[in-house]
Design a protein around this motif. Structure first.
Motif, PDB file in Angstrom:
ATOM      1  N   ILE A   1      -0.965   0.783   2.015  1.00 56.01           N
ATOM      2  CA  ILE A   1      -1.778   0.771   0.617  1.00 56.01           C
ATOM      3  C   ILE A   1      -2.377   2.243   0.386  1.00 56.01           C
TER       4      ILE A   1
ATOM      5  N   ILE B   1     -10.444  -0.203  -1.945  1.00 56.25           N
ATOM      6  CA  ILE B   1      -9.310   0.047  -2.972  1.00 56.25           C
ATOM      7  C   ILE B   1      -9.704   0.535  -4.572  1.00 56.25           C
TER       8      ILE B   1
ATOM      9  N   ASP C   1       8.316  -7.480   1.530  1.00 53.82           N
ATOM     10  CA  ASP C   1       7.353  -6.625   2.410  1.00 53.82           C
ATOM     11  C   ASP C   1       8.018  -5.873   3.609  1.00 53.82           C
TER      12      ASP C   1
ATOM     13  N   ILE D   1      -6.412  -3.084   7.207  1.00 52.68           N
ATOM     14  CA  ILE D   1      -5.863  -1.511   6.905  1.00 52.68           C
ATOM     15  C   ILE D   1      -5.704  -0.805   8.038  1.00 52.68           C
TER      16      ILE D   1
ATOM     17  N   LEU E   1      -1.248  -3.649  -8.912  1.00 53.16           N
ATOM     18  CA  LEU E   1      -0.954  -3.633  -7.291  1.00 53.16           C
ATOM     19  C   LEU E   1      -1.149  -5.285  -7.079  1.00 53.16           C
TER      20      LEU E   1
ATOM     21  N   ILE F   1      -0.004   4.561  -1.121  1.00 51.65           N
ATOM     22  CA  ILE F   1       0.227   4.210  -2.811  1.00 51.65           C
ATOM     23  C   ILE F   1      -0.934   4.848  -3.367  1.00 51.65           C
TER      24      ILE F   1
ATOM     25  N   PHE G   1       2.079  -4.279  -2.352  1.00 51.92           N
ATOM     26  CA  PHE G   1       2.034  -3.494  -0.715  1.00 51.92           C
ATOM     27  C   PHE G   1       2.176  -4.659   0.215  1.00 51.92           C
TER      28      PHE G   1
ATOM     29  N   CYS H   1       7.335  -0.371  -2.465  1.00 53.83           N
ATOM     30  CA  CYS H   1       7.586  -1.637  -1.730  1.00 53.83           C
ATOM     31  C   CYS H   1       8.221  -2.490  -2.634  1.00 53.83           C
TER      32      CYS H   1
ATOM     33  N   CYS I   1       1.850  -7.612   2.810  1.00 60.69           N
ATOM     34  CA  CYS I   1       0.600  -8.447   2.974  1.00 60.69           C
ATOM     35  C   CYS I   1       0.395  -9.101   4.477  1.00 60.69           C
TER      36      CYS I   1
ATOM     37  N   ASN J   1      -1.378  -8.629  -4.032  1.00 61.48           N
ATOM     38  CA  ASN J   1      -1.364  -8.706  -2.477  1.00 61.48           C
ATOM     39  C   ASN J   1      -1.864 -10.396  -2.362  1.00 61.48           C
TER      40      ASN J   1
END
Length: 275
Positions: free
Chosen positions: A180, A214, A23, A172, A197, A183, A158, A93, A160, A199
């Motif tokens: 994210i 998301i 990360d 976020i 994806l 992305i 992405f 990432c 965490c 996380n």
């Protein structure tokens, strides 16, 4: 961890739709202006003026982010020199690029088209090991957003920290959590055939609204007026699903373009037995 352990764990990861990425991501504040609030644990259920104010800020951020994603304009794909039967792969990432270790372990013929990571040593190591055609530094950079590569498989673990139960809970709105959105915009622009994806569990337990956002954004991506991706997600544990000696629960979100899908998506069951 030793390199050998990283290699073994990573090859198992992708076999069971699990991933490992370091990360390292840049602050988002210099690219996108947005209000920031620190999320705190609430001990009372009674709604207060402060709660309402915080909720209003969250709503403002969500609206701004949706507008950011909606500004995505599809770019015509760049032609890539691919041999017959080769799978094109890219990541953000990127870290150790576990998907590429796994592809080799599974004897898949692939072409590492690009990676993206802002840590110099990570980029240097991954490029030396995998020989990517391109390596980017920032998911929000114009170079990355306009690269024009439409790969068969795209992966992003992405950051965490802002979603972790051990973190500050910024979600976020945090400098790392916001990555994210870059992305998601890249996916909306370049429309890879499939993506994965990943996380932490906190995305489900502490930030379920973000997880829903998301998924909704990914489902809203359209082509010729129709929903492009079939999207699903699941919480898996690498210990019980991947045979890895570590209790590591992670949320995985996968998407496959409807015009490319040939088989039903089957998530791995415990001990590698499909559910």
């Amino acid at each position: 961890r030793t390199c050998a352990y990283i290699y073994v764990r990573c090859t198992h990861d992708i076999c069971f739709w699990l991933s490992f990425c370091l990360d390292f991501t840049p602050p988002f504040s210099k690219f996108f202006s947005m209000p920031k609030t620190k999320v705190k644990q609430k001990t009372k259920t009674k709604t207060t003026g402060s709660d309402a104010k915080h909720a209003k800020k969250i709503t403002t951020v969500t609206v701004a982010l949706l507008a950011y994603i909606a500004s995505a304009v599809e770019i015509l794909p760049v032609q890539i020199g691919v041999l017959p039967g080769q799978i094109t792969m890219g990541s953000a990432c990127s870290g150790w690029c576990s998907e590429l270790f796994a592809a080799r372990k599974m004897s898949i013929d692939f072409l590492p088209v690009f990676g993206c990571d802002n840590e110099l040593f990570v980029r240097t190591l991954s490029h030396a090991v995998h020989g990517h055609k391109n390596f980017y530094i920032d998911v929000f950079s114009p170079d990355f957003m306009s690269c024009g590569f439409r790969v068969d498989f795209f992966m992003a673990g992405f950051p965490c920290q802002d979603f972790s139960m051990q973190g500050h809970g910024n979600g976020i709105q945090g400098d790392k959590g916001i990555v994210i959105m870059g992305i998601l915009k890249w996916i909306a622009i370049h429309k890879p055939k499939s993506f994965l994806l990943e996380n932490v569990k906190g995305l489900l337990t502490m930030h379920a609204g973000t997880l829903l956002l998301i998924v909704q954004i990914l489902q809203s991506i359209k082509h010729n007026g129709k929903q492009l991706y079939e999207v699903s997600w699941k919480l898996l544990n690498e210990r019980t699903h991947g045979g890895i000696p570590q209790n590591r629960e992670r949320v995985f979100i996968i998407g496959i373009r409807s015009d490319c899908k040939k088989l039903k998506v089957v998530w791995p069951g415990e001990a590698g037995v499909a559910e």
